[in-house]
Design a protein around this motif. Structure first.
Motif, PDB file in Angstrom:
ATOM      1  N   GLN A 268      33.505  40.529  50.146  1.00 13.71           N
ATOM      2  CA  GLN A 268      33.431  40.737  48.703  1.00 13.71           C
ATOM      3  C   GLN A 268      34.219  41.971  48.296  1.00 13.71           C
ATOM      4  O   GLN A 268      34.841  41.987  47.225  1.00 13.71           O
ATOM      5  N   ARG A 269      34.214  42.971  49.135  1.00 16.04           N
ATOM      6  CA  ARG A 269      34.977  44.191  48.829  1.00 16.04           C
ATOM      7  C   ARG A 269      36.447  43.860  48.602  1.00 16.04           C
ATOM      8  O   ARG A 269      37.052  44.273  47.606  1.00 16.04           O
ATOM      9  N   LEU A 272      36.904  41.611  45.336  1.00 20.61           N
ATOM     10  CA  LEU A 272      36.764  42.328  44.068  1.00 20.61           C
ATOM     11  C   LEU A 272      37.892  43.329  43.855  1.00 20.61           C
ATOM     12  O   LEU A 272      38.350  43.527  42.723  1.00 20.61           O
ATOM     13  N   HIS A 273      38.343  43.952  44.921  1.00 19.47           N
ATOM     14  CA  HIS A 273      39.507  44.832  44.781  1.00 19.47           C
ATOM     15  C   HIS A 273      40.699  44.055  44.255  1.00 19.47           C
ATOM     16  O   HIS A 273      41.436  44.526  43.372  1.00 19.47           O
ATOM     17  N   THR A 308      31.305  47.065  45.761  1.00 23.47           N
ATOM     18  CA  THR A 308      32.283  47.003  46.851  1.00 23.47           C
ATOM     19  C   THR A 308      31.898  47.844  48.058  1.00 23.47           C
ATOM     20  O   THR A 308      32.690  47.998  48.985  1.00 23.47           O
ATOM     21  N   GLY A 314      29.433  45.015  49.165  1.00 20.42           N
ATOM     22  CA  GLY A 314      30.824  44.777  49.525  1.00 20.42           C
ATOM     23  C   GLY A 314      30.996  44.053  50.847  1.00 20.42           C
ATOM     24  O   GLY A 314      32.054  43.483  51.113  1.00 20.42           O
TER      25      GLY A 314
END
Length: 342
Positions: A268-269, A272-273, A308, A314
Motif C-alpha cells: 500500500q505504501r 499510495l505514493h 503509508t 503501509g
C-alpha cells in the motif's frame, strides 16, 4: 447461536453474516464502530482511489459509463469519499455500486446502487475495489497434530477449540502448494481457497478495467507459523470468538488469490505514493506566510504518514488484476503504474 462444534469457516459465516451477525445485525455501528481501516483513517485514501479511477478511465478511453464497485462497502464511506473527490468530467459518468450484506444506510448518496451481491459477470467496465474485504471471507483453520497430520480445527460459539478430521482433497492440495510450513507439528494455517474463489468471482464482474484488493496480507515465503486468526471488538484486538459480538478476521494469502499472469502484488505504501499520497512535511516557511495553510498541510502529512507507514497500514498488500487488453497493456507496459515497483 448453538454451542455445537463447527469448522471455523462455518462458524465465521454464522458469526459475521448470520441473522444476528457482526456485520448484518440491524442498527449496528458497522466496521467503523469497532476498528479503524485506511478508509476511516483519512480522506486521502478515498482521494487516492479517485485518482486511480481517473487513470483507469483514461486507459479505457473514457467510456460513456464508468463503473466503480466497492466490495465490502461497510456504510458506504469509501464510495462517498471517492465521489466527492472525482473531477466533474469523470464523476458525471461514474455509476457507483456498493456490495454489502448490511442494509443500506440512511442518507447515502442516491447515485450509489446498494447490492447484497456482485453485479453479473462481465457486465461492467471500470474499477472494482475491495478494501479489507477478503480478510473477512470465512475460511477453515487447520493445526498439525503430533503425528504430523494437518487436522481441521473445530470451534464452539464460546471460542473453545479442538482438532477434527484430517484435511483431504482440494484443501490438502491448497495447503501443499501455498502453505507448506503447516506440515510441522503444532503449527497452524488458514486454508485460503474460499478467498481465491471469492476474488476470482469479483474480478469476473469486469469485462474491462482493473480489480484491486487491499488487505492484511502475507506471501508464501513468509507465512505466519501459527496463523493470523484474530478478533476485534470496540477498537481492540481480542480472542476470536464466533458469537456474533466481534469481528473475526485473518490475513490474506494474496499471492494465492492472484489469478492472472498480469496480476501484480505491491505494498500500500508504494501504491499510495504513486497516487500522490506522501508524508512529507510542509516547508517551515509556510508557517510564517500562511499559518492556516501550514496547519492544514501538516495535518495532511500526518495522515499520509499513517496510511503509508511501512510498519502499519503501509505494509498492507495491494493485488492488482487488470481485465481486458486496455488495462492489461497499461500494467504490462508500466504506463499506468510506472512508479509502483518501489
Amino acid at each position: 447461536m448453538t454451542n455445537e462444534w463447527r469448522g471455523w469457516r462455518d462458524a465465521m459465516e454464522r458469526a459475521l453474516y448470520g441473522p444476528d451477525g457482526f456485520y448484518t445485525r440491524p442498527g449496528g455501528p458497522g466496521p467503523a464502530g469497532h476498528f479503524r481501516t485506511s478508509v476511516h483513517a483519512s480522506p486521502l485514501y478515498a482521494g487516492a482511489v479517485a485518482a486511480l479511477l481517473v487513470h483507469v478511465d483514461a486507459a479505457l478511453g473514457h467510456p460513456r459509463e464508468l463503473a466503480l464497485v466497492d466490495v465490502g462497502a461497510g456504510r458506504g464511506e469509501l464510495l462517498t469519499g471517492v465521489l466527492g473527490a472525482l473531477p466533474e468530467a469523470v464523476g458525471a459518468r461514474v455509476r457507483p455500486y456498493a456490495v454489502e450484506l448490511a442494509a443500506r444506510p440512511e442518507g447515502l448518496d442516491p447515485r450509489i446502487e446498494w447490492r447484497a451481491e456482485l453485479p453479473a459477470e462481465g457486465s461492467l467496465t471500470g474499477l472494482l475495489f475491495a478494501n479489507e474485504w477478503l480478510d473477512n471471507v470465512p475460511l477453515d483453520v487447520v493445526e498439525t497434530d503430533a503425528d504430523g497430520v494437518p487436522r481441521r480445527v473445530l470451534v464452539r460459539a464460546d471460542g473453545t477449540e479442538r482438532l477434527g478430521e484430517p484435511v483431504t482433497g482440494a484443501d490438502a492440495e491448497w495447503l501443499a502448494r501455498w502453505w507448506r510450513a503447516a506440515g510441522s507439528p503444532g503449527l497452524r494455517a488458514e486454508i485460503g481457497r474460499p478467498r481465491d474463489a471469492a476474488w476470482a468471482r469479483a474480478v469476473r464482474t469486469l469485462r474491462g478495467g482493473l480489480a484491486v484488493a487491499a488487505d492484511y496480507a502475507h506471501q508464501r515465503t513468509d507465512r505466519p507459523p501459527f496463523g493470523t486468526l484474530t478478533g476485534f471488538r470496540e477498537g481492540r484486538e481480542v480472542r476470536p470468538v464466533p458469537d456474533g459480538g466481534c469481528d473475526i478476521t485473518a490475513h490474506v494469502a494474496l499471492d494465492a488469490c492472484a489469478g492472472r499472469p498480469s496480476a501484480r502484488l505491491i505494498t500500500q505504501r508504494a501504491a499510495l505514493h504513486a497516487l500522490g499520497v506522501a508524508g512529507r512535511r510542509p516547508p517551515l516557511a509556510l508557517a510564517t506566510t500562511d499559518p492556516a495553510a501550514y496547519v492544514r498541510a501538516l495535518g495532511a502529512a500526518g495522515a499520509a504518514a499513517e496510511l503509508t507507514d511501512p510498519a502499519g497500514l503501509g505494509a498492507f498488500g495491494w493485488l492488482l488484476e487488470p481485465v481486458g487488453e486496455a488495462c492489461t497493456a497499461a500494467v504490462e507496459d508500466a504506463a499506468l503504474f510506472k512508479e509502483w515497483d518501489g
